[in-house]
Every structure is written in C-alpha cells, then in structure tokens.
Design a protein around this motif. Structure first.
Motif, PDB file in Angstrom:
ATOM      1  N   TYR A  32      -5.119   8.523  -1.120  1.00  0.00           N
ATOM      2  CA  TYR A  32      -5.629   7.774  -2.333  1.00  0.00           C
ATOM      3  C   TYR A  32      -5.193   8.540  -3.538  1.00  0.00           C
ATOM      4  O   TYR A  32      -4.704   8.134  -4.611  1.00  0.00           O
ATOM      5  CB  TYR A  32      -6.943   7.484  -2.337  1.00  0.00           C
ATOM      6  CG  TYR A  32      -7.666   6.977  -3.814  1.00  0.00           C
ATOM      7  CD1 TYR A  32      -7.468   5.714  -4.257  1.00  0.00           C
ATOM      8  CD2 TYR A  32      -8.519   7.659  -4.216  1.00  0.00           C
ATOM      9  CE1 TYR A  32      -7.954   5.595  -5.289  1.00  0.00           C
ATOM     10  CE2 TYR A  32      -9.052   7.398  -5.450  1.00  0.00           C
ATOM     11  CZ  TYR A  32      -8.855   6.197  -6.010  1.00  0.00           C
ATOM     12  OH  TYR A  32      -9.369   5.865  -7.194  1.00  0.00           O
ATOM     13  N   TRP A  33      -5.370   9.937  -3.485  1.00  0.00           N
ATOM     14  CA  TRP A  33      -5.184  10.647  -4.724  1.00  0.00           C
ATOM     15  C   TRP A  33      -3.744  10.996  -4.795  1.00  0.00           C
ATOM     16  O   TRP A  33      -3.163  11.182  -5.930  1.00  0.00           O
ATOM     17  CB  TRP A  33      -5.957  12.189  -4.473  1.00  0.00           C
ATOM     18  CG  TRP A  33      -7.493  11.828  -4.405  1.00  0.00           C
ATOM     19  CD1 TRP A  33      -8.094  11.796  -3.409  1.00  0.00           C
ATOM     20  CD2 TRP A  33      -8.387  11.275  -5.451  1.00  0.00           C
ATOM     21  NE1 TRP A  33      -9.266  11.380  -3.505  1.00  0.00           N
ATOM     22  CE2 TRP A  33      -9.493  11.206  -4.823  1.00  0.00           C
ATOM     23  CE3 TRP A  33      -8.117  10.968  -6.596  1.00  0.00           C
ATOM     24  CZ2 TRP A  33     -10.737  10.721  -5.525  1.00  0.00           C
ATOM     25  CZ3 TRP A  33      -9.336  10.495  -7.363  1.00  0.00           C
ATOM     26  CH2 TRP A  33     -10.474  10.441  -6.898  1.00  0.00           C
ATOM     27  N   GLU A  90      -0.210  -5.125 -11.462  1.00  0.00           N
ATOM     28  CA  GLU A  90      -1.555  -5.530 -11.635  1.00  0.00           C
ATOM     29  C   GLU A  90      -2.325  -5.942 -10.614  1.00  0.00           C
ATOM     30  O   GLU A  90      -3.315  -5.610 -10.229  1.00  0.00           O
ATOM     31  CB  GLU A  90      -1.977  -6.569 -13.052  1.00  0.00           C
ATOM     32  CG  GLU A  90      -1.760  -5.815 -14.238  1.00  0.00           C
ATOM     33  CD  GLU A  90      -2.271  -4.834 -14.572  1.00  0.00           C
ATOM     34  OE1 GLU A  90      -3.530  -4.619 -14.229  1.00  0.00           O
ATOM     35  OE2 GLU A  90      -1.611  -3.655 -15.090  1.00  0.00           O
ATOM     36  N   GLU A  91      -1.628  -6.800  -9.851  1.00  0.00           N
ATOM     37  CA  GLU A  91      -2.171  -7.297  -8.719  1.00  0.00           C
ATOM     38  C   GLU A  91      -2.136  -6.351  -7.475  1.00  0.00           C
ATOM     39  O   GLU A  91      -3.345  -6.052  -6.591  1.00  0.00           O
ATOM     40  CB  GLU A  91      -1.342  -8.626  -7.863  1.00  0.00           C
ATOM     41  CG  GLU A  91      -1.532  -9.866  -8.915  1.00  0.00           C
ATOM     42  CD  GLU A  91      -0.196 -11.016  -8.446  1.00  0.00           C
ATOM     43  OE1 GLU A  91      -0.745 -12.107  -8.593  1.00  0.00           O
ATOM     44  OE2 GLU A  91       0.385 -10.572  -7.797  1.00  0.00           O
ATOM     45  N   LEU A  92      -1.214  -5.447  -7.656  1.00  0.00           N
ATOM     46  CA  LEU A  92      -1.245  -4.275  -6.402  1.00  0.00           C
ATOM     47  C   LEU A  92      -2.448  -3.094  -6.834  1.00  0.00           C
ATOM     48  O   LEU A  92      -2.630  -2.668  -5.976  1.00  0.00           O
ATOM     49  CB  LEU A  92       0.097  -3.753  -6.495  1.00  0.00           C
ATOM     50  CG  LEU A  92       0.361  -2.710  -5.294  1.00  0.00           C
ATOM     51  CD1 LEU A  92       0.270  -3.340  -3.910  1.00  0.00           C
ATOM     52  CD2 LEU A  92       1.918  -2.190  -5.473  1.00  0.00           C
ATOM     53  N   LEU A 146      -5.617   0.004   1.373  1.00  0.00           N
ATOM     54  CA  LEU A 146      -4.998   0.866   0.360  1.00  0.00           C
ATOM     55  C   LEU A 146      -3.339   0.386   0.728  1.00  0.00           C
ATOM     56  O   LEU A 146      -2.711   0.531   1.651  1.00  0.00           O
ATOM     57  CB  LEU A 146      -5.192   2.251   0.836  1.00  0.00           C
ATOM     58  CG  LEU A 146      -4.380   3.284  -0.020  1.00  0.00           C
ATOM     59  CD1 LEU A 146      -4.630   3.076  -1.506  1.00  0.00           C
ATOM     60  CD2 LEU A 146      -4.710   4.727   0.159  1.00  0.00           C
ATOM     61  N   LEU A 147      -2.797  -0.214  -0.378  1.00  0.00           N
ATOM     62  CA  LEU A 147      -1.392  -0.565  -0.246  1.00  0.00           C
ATOM     63  C   LEU A 147      -0.501   0.340  -1.319  1.00  0.00           C
ATOM     64  O   LEU A 147      -0.918   0.843  -2.193  1.00  0.00           O
ATOM     65  CB  LEU A 147      -1.213  -2.108  -0.811  1.00  0.00           C
ATOM     66  CG  LEU A 147      -1.967  -2.969   0.073  1.00  0.00           C
ATOM     67  CD1 LEU A 147      -1.889  -4.450  -0.438  1.00  0.00           C
ATOM     68  CD2 LEU A 147      -1.755  -2.819   1.512  1.00  0.00           C
ATOM     69  N   MET A 148       0.672   0.308  -0.898  1.00  0.00           N
ATOM     70  CA  MET A 148       1.681   1.044  -1.526  1.00  0.00           C
ATOM     71  C   MET A 148       2.861   0.466  -1.574  1.00  0.00           C
ATOM     72  O   MET A 148       3.364  -0.060  -0.573  1.00  0.00           O
ATOM     73  CB  MET A 148       1.898   2.630  -0.932  1.00  0.00           C
ATOM     74  CG  MET A 148       2.760   3.442  -1.933  1.00  0.00           C
ATOM     75  SD  MET A 148       2.685   5.218  -1.021  1.00  0.00           S
ATOM     76  CE  MET A 148       3.649   4.642   0.415  1.00  0.00           C
ATOM     77  N   GLY A 167      -7.327   1.574  -3.011  1.00  0.00           N
ATOM     78  CA  GLY A 167      -8.551   2.320  -2.230  1.00  0.00           C
ATOM     79  C   GLY A 167      -9.862   2.480  -2.803  1.00  0.00           C
ATOM     80  O   GLY A 167     -10.686   3.031  -2.192  1.00  0.00           O
ATOM     81  N   THR A 168     -10.178   1.910  -4.175  1.00  0.00           N
ATOM     82  CA  THR A 168     -11.318   2.049  -4.757  1.00  0.00           C
ATOM     83  C   THR A 168     -12.396   1.055  -4.305  1.00  0.00           C
ATOM     84  O   THR A 168     -13.637   1.334  -3.901  1.00  0.00           O
ATOM     85  CB  THR A 168     -11.447   1.714  -6.114  1.00  0.00           C
ATOM     86  OG1 THR A 168     -10.577   0.547  -6.352  1.00  0.00           O
ATOM     87  CG2 THR A 168     -10.544   2.907  -6.779  1.00  0.00           C
TER      88      THR A 168
END
Length: 107
Positions: free
Chosen positions: A103-104, A70-72, A84-86, A77-78
C-alpha cells in the motif's frame, strides 16, 4: 603443556608466515569474521529463495472495463473490503495478497 604449545607457535608463526603472532591472529580473526558474514548472507538468500518458491503466483489481471485513474483510486487499500489494485501498462492487478507494505509503495 599449553605453555610449551604457545612457545612453539610463537616460534613457528614467523618462520612459516613472516608475520608476528599478534598480526597472524588478527588476520585469522578478520578472516573468520568475514567468513561468518558471507555465510550468513548466503544463508539468508537461500531462505529468501525458498520462501519465493513456496509463495503462490500472482492471480491473473483483474478485468475492469476502461477504468479511469479516479476509479482506480477507490482500490488503493484504504477500504479493507475492497482489493488493492495496481495498474501496469494498462493491465490491472490485484496485489492484495502481497506484502503489507505494498500500500505504501504505490502511494
């Protein structure tokens, strides 16, 4: 002059190749088309390789303390103010500088 050359070609092509002039020129045109397609593919891969060499390496993983899913999700990217983290195998990476389609890809 051109007519004599054509007549000489019409006689020589079947003798040397065993093909009719129409078949010979069709095969020749297909071979040229395949050459151009192959050279375009190789040229585009060379350009891609040059682009990859110019690109900067990815930054080191972002160190977040035990983040939950949930934190991630806050870094999806919104929000343009947040990176933008992954997460991959427990490591969190900032992929903000990668492709605009990233993002997509991870939704």
């Amino acid at each position: 002059m051109a007519l004599q050359l054509w007549e000489a070609l019409k006689e020589a092509i079947p003798l040397y190749t065993g093909l009719s002039p129409a078949t010979f020129f069709t095969v020749l045109a297909l071979a040229l088309a395949m050459y151009h397609v192959a050279s375009d593919l190789l040229e585009s891969s060379d350009r891609l390789r040059e682009h990859e060499e110019e690109s900067q390496p990815l930054p080191p993983p972002v160190q977040l303390e035990e983040s939950t899913e949930e934190e991630l999700k806050q870094y999806d990217g919104t929000d343009p103010k947040k990176p933008l983290l992954m997460a991959i195998k427990g490591q969190i990476y900032d992929v903000s500088l990668s492709s605009p389609f990233a993002y997509w890809a991870f939704r």
